[in-house]
Write an enzyme that holds these catalytic residues in place. Structure first.
Site, PDB file in Angstrom:
ATOM      1  N   GLY A 690      26.540  12.208  24.171  1.00 36.70           N
ATOM      2  CA  GLY A 690      27.127  13.123  23.198  1.00 36.70           C
ATOM      3  C   GLY A 690      26.108  14.107  22.685  1.00 36.70           C
ATOM      4  CG  ASP A 826      31.561  14.928   7.753  1.00 43.13           C
ATOM      5  OD1 ASP A 826      32.691  15.437   7.669  1.00 43.13           O
ATOM      6  OD2 ASP A 826      30.834  15.077   8.743  1.00 43.13           O
TER       7      ASP A 826
END
Length: 1010
Positions: A690, A826
């Site tokens: 990623g 978040d």
């Protein structure tokens, strides 16, 4: 005489020799303890070169002998040594806030003089042994808080008769607690809160603890009624039974306890009226009975509580008038009565006699005018009275109220101008919402410097639009009488995200300075008298998703730049625009966006305007051929550039990585066989899983034999991002390195070098919740630590609910279980990771912040979060608290129940807005449930969680529940279908349904996507 002197001398020498021998023995014992603790750096002062062991870190001595050891927060990771009880005079032992592992340390039974024991905030597991009564009979303080103890609390603990403090909160006790605790007649503090006990009633024997002053049993799965025996607890100072399922009436005897100061019974199912004649606890300072089913009127007896500072009765069924005596209370600072059925007027002298700072009475049927003295003491900060029948003008005292921060008076019958001088006096004013009234007058040329949200639509304001507002993020002024032109210098509105000026009498052109509003997401100038062209530079507003310029007198063509925008809503109808609509806009998504423009045309017959004429097929074919040729050439050039760039970048990374390895420094947080070399070898392209704005994520298998797998997030410094990334790194290391919880991703170690940072995590085999919900398992998010495709293909409802409970536990620990509360900022589905057994863990703390004090918001310099998950206040306020996480988690609950993504509600709104709109329209929530989990066996629980998600995404932060409350509802929902078919103790089949009810009124769904 000489003989006596000689005897005294010999005795003195004997005592000195004994003391010296004892000192030497204790020093040896302490050095052995240090060795058994694996010589932690924090105990470096424990060495033989020191003059006296009594001067060593954490050591307390009396007459030269060790009587106390205080080693709190010393990063100790090894078990408590058996040798510690060889210190025969040890009376005080504090080992809290460490990493002590293992089961309950029964070796402490040998500390015969132990009086104080604190091993809270560690990693202990298992059950408390039934032999715990073998601890010293002198023990008066026992704290096991914030560990991982499970099972029952043994009845033998009731034999520790000297106990004054018994603190067992925030563990994983899933059994029962004994009635024998009532035998502890000296007990002053009993803390059992935040444990998943089996459903049970409060033992009547608890009323026998005659010395009890502090009882904390919040979120312990209580049901049934509060025992009448509690009326005998004459020394009780604080009673907290909040966030349970208690029912019935509040015993009258509780209100007569003379020493009672604080009573918290919120979020239960208590019913009935409070007897007006029984409120005799004159020492009460805080009363919170909110979120129950209380009926009747507010007792006038509350008006006799001269020390009362907080009265919170919101979300009940209270009716009648608010007693006028409450306005006379000299200590009242916070009055929260919203969402009831109250009528009549507010107490006329409210605020005159006390330092009142907060008044919330929204969502009632109150009438009359607001009290004139709200800010007479100069401390008033928040007025929230929307959705009532108030009338008249705003109190003139607000004109001198420089502390005023929040003004929410929408949906009433107020009229007249704003109090003279309010705009210039209220320097701390951040939020003004007063839409749907009859206010008049003008706005100042420059709005208050701290104002972030101004909503005045559907009033009678007139004059010009203000020309300056530096921090304003939301400006809604539609349906007023404003005239003149739009300010030419829109640069002074640099923070603006939403601008609604439709339905006024504005004229002139749209200024080119509109391009300076780079954060603008919604722009509405409809139904005015605007003329001229549409500025082409509107197309530079990359985050704009709503544009409505309809019903004006705009001319010219539609700028081609609008076709490059990602607009959810576009309305240019009813103008005098001409020419062909840009090709990118000629699709059915905008089929009614251009009507009533006679000179506009389109090549697409599906657009509801006339077809363009005069184009030959030959020219079309030629243009198409050239376009195809250019596309092919461009594609070939692009592919060549990418291939070349790949090889250059790979070589650059390889060289940079080799340089980094020479200067790496590792800091370990957990035990393990990690080293810089093994980790560095795994930072290869083959292991890359990623990437994102913060760097790259690698999956690394450390050894073939053990098969231990880790995930490594690598943050590479650069000149442009160095400061920002350094802050993110420090924030994540600071937080993850200090907290320990089964539902928070484990940070194993961190490695630093001048050019890069490595964060080493446990590997999460099943990736992120986002990938499973939205079919992205092959394309993992940039910050998903690990993740492998697996079975099942989709998550059924029990799996989804278990994930919700696990994630809620992690957030609950962050908000309520840490000494310094943590706001994640978040929370989203891609930051909820799943291990091999689909246990959920909260990840990615790069945006998190520690709050200095619980309940106080922290200033942040930038807007942080993810679209669709951000709470509304993130867009207009620099102050955030844990309520932003509640909003984001509510969106996750909506994703789990509906199957939709956070920013996909419908074509006009995000998920939170879409869910609220559907609820408000009164339709069946069953139709919103994801078809993949629409099983009749689970419908009740799914609908309940869906309602909980709607409540969590309310636009008013104060109206959102706490994470403890959210977790309690989810856990009860989980138990509901686990115990399917069994009757509840009250006789009902399901005791979950009454827990969550969305109250009516405009408190939810406003601008949830900001």
């Amino acid at each position: 005489m000489a003989a006596n002197s000689l005897l005294l001398l010999l005795l003195s020498l004997l005592i000195s020799s004994f003391t010296t021998a004892t000192s030497q023995t204790e020093q040896q014992i302490l050095l052995q303890i240090k060795k058994d603790f694996n010589n932690p750096p924090s105990l470096s002062s424990w060495n033989t070169t020191s003059t006296s062991h009594c001067e060593w870190t954490g050591i307390q001595c009396t007459n030269g002998s060790v009587t106390g050891i205080s080693l709190s927060d010393q990063n100790i990771t090894y078990p408590i040594p058996h040798t510690i009880c060889n210190l025969s005079n040890l009376a005080y032992l504090d080992l809290s806030w460490n990493y002590l592992p293992g089961s309950f340390p029964t070796s402490l039974y040998n500390c015969n003089n132990l009086q104080y024991l604190d091993i809270s905030q560690n990693l202990f597991v298992g059950s408390i042994p039934s032999t715990i009564n073998r601890l010293s009979n002198k023990l008066y303080h026992l704290s096991l808080s914030s560990n991982n103890f499970t099972g029952d609390i043994p009845s033998s603990i009731g034999q520790l008769s000297a106990l004054q403090y018994l603190l067992l909160d925030n563990n994983l006790f899933n059994g029962t607690y004994p009635a024998e605790l009532g035998n502890l007649l000296n007990l002053e503090h009993l803390w059992l809160a935040s444990n998943p006990f089996l459903p049970s009633q409060i033992p009547a024997e608890f009323g026998s603890m005659s010395s009890l002053s502090f009882l904390w049993m919040a979120s312990t799965n209580l049901h049934g009624s509060i025992p009448d025996t509690f009326g005998k607890l004459q020394n009780l100072v604080q009673l907290d039974l909040s966030m349970n399922s208690l029912s019935g009436r509040i015993p009258e005897g509780i209100w007569m306890l003379k020493k009672l100061e604080r009573i918290y019974l919120y979020h239960n199912q208590l019913s009935g009226a409070i007897s007006d004649t029984k409120v005799g606890a004159q020492g009460l300072t805080q009363v919170d009975l909110s979120m129950n089913n209380l009926t009747g009127s507010i007792p006038a007896g509350f008006g006799k509580l001269q020390n009362l500072t907080l009265l919170s009765l919101y979300y009940n069924q209270l009716s009648g008038e608010i007693p006028a005596e409450i306005g006379l209370l000299p200590s009242l600072t916070n009055l929260k009565l919203f969402s009831n059925k109250l009528t009549g007027v507010l107490p006329p002298e409210l605020g005159k006699h006390s330092n009142l700072w907060n008044l919330e009475v929204d969502d009632n049927s109150l009438s009359g005018e607001l009290p004139q003295f709200l800010c007479s003491r100069g401390n008033f900060t928040s007025l929230v009275v929307f959705n009532n029948n108030f009338t008249g003008k705003l109190p003139s005292s607000l004109a001198t109220c420089n502390t005023l921060n929040n003004l929410m008076v929408q949906n009433n019958n107020f009229y007249g101008q704003m109090p003279a001088g309010l705009w210039s006096t209220a320097v701390n004013l951040t939020t003004v919402i007063m839409h749907h009234n009859s206010f008049s007058g003008t706005l100042p040329e420059e709005l208050p410097s701290n104002l972030t949200r101004l909503e005045i639509q559907v009033n009678r304001f007139s004059g010009n639009i203000p020309s300056a507002a530096q921090k304003l993020a939301v400006f809604k002024a539609s349906e007023n009488l404003f005239n003149g032109t739009i300010p030419a210098n829109l640069g002074s509105f640099s923070s603006l995200q939403i601008l609604y000026l439709g339905g006024n009498k504005l004229s002139g052109e749209i200024p080119n300075s509109i391009s300076s509003l780079r954060f603008l997401t919604q722009f509405n100038l409809s139904s005015n008298r605007l003329s001229g062209d549409i500025p082409a530079n509107i197309g530079s507003l990359r985050v704009l998703n709503t544009l409505d310029l309809s019903d004006n007198q705009l001319t010219g063509s539609i700028p081609v730049s609008l076709g490059n925008m990602k607009l959810n809503i576009l309305n240019l109808s009813s103008n005098d625009l001409s020419g062909e609509v840009p090709v990118q806009l000629q699709n059915q998504a905008y089929d009614y966006s251009f009507v009533s423009n006679p000179s506009l045309c389109s090549s697409n017959p599906q657009i509801n305007i006339r077809i363009c004429r005069g184009k030959s097929s030959g020219s079309v074919n030629l243009s198409t051929g050239l376009l195809i040729l250019f596309i092919i050439l461009g594609a070939l050039f692009f592919i060549g550039a990418v291939v070349l760039g790949f090889f250059v970048l790979r070589e650059y990374r390889k060289r940079k990585l080799n340089n980094d390895r020479k200067s790496w420094k590792m800091t370990s947080f957990h035990l393990g066989e990690l080293n810089e070399s093994n980790i560095a070898k795994g930072l290869t392209n083959e292991n890359l899983i990623g990437s994102g704005g913060a760097g790259f994520v690698y999956k690394i298998v450390l050894g073939r034999r053990t098969g231990e797998t880790i995930a490594v997030k690598r943050i590479c410094n650069s000149r442009k991002m160095d400061s920002k990334l350094e802050k993110e790194f420090q924030a994540e290391v600071q937080i993850l390195g200090s907290i320990r919880h089964a539902n928070i991703v484990k940070l194993l170690c961190c490695i630093s070098s001048p050019n890069s940072k490595l964060l080493v995590y446990e590997y999460m085999e099943n990736g992120s919740l986002d990938a499973w919900l939205h079919s992205k398992r092959r394309t993992r998010g940039p910050l998903a630590v690990g993740g492998e495709p697996g079975q099942p293909e989709t998550l059924d409802w029990p799996a989804r609910l278990a994930i919700a409970v696990g994630a809620a536990k992690g957030l609950c620990y962050m908000h309520h279980g840490c000494s310094v509360p943590i706001v994640h900022r978040d929370v989203k589905a891609s930051n909820i990771l799943l291990d091999s057994e689909f246990n959920a863990k909260i990840a990615d703390f790069g945006l998190a912040r520690m709050l200095v004090k619980a309940g106080e918001p922290e200033s942040v310099s930038v807007v942080a979060g993810s679209f669709g998950y951000m709470a509304p206040e993130c867009g207009w306020s620099s102050k955030v608290n844990e309520k932003v996480d509640i909003f984001s988690f509510g969106v996750v609950l909506l994703e789990l129940t509906t199957g939709r993504e956070a920013n996909h509600g419908d074509e006009h709104s995000c998920l939170a807005d879409w869910a609220w709109k559907n609820f408000k329209e009164g339709g069946s929530l069953i139709n919103l449930i994801d078809e993949k989990i629409r099983d009749p066996a689970y419908t009740d629980e799914i609908e309940l969680v869906l309602r909980l998600g709607i409540i969590c995404t309310g636009s008013v932060p104060e109206h959102r529940p706490s994470m403890k409350e959210v977790l309690q509802v989810l856990q009860r929902c989980e138990r509901s279908f686990e115990n399917r078919g069994s009757k509840s103790p009250e006789g009902g089949e399901n005791d979950v349904a009454p827990l969550v009810g969305v109250k009516g009124g405009g408190g939810y769904g406003d601008d949830s996507c900001v």
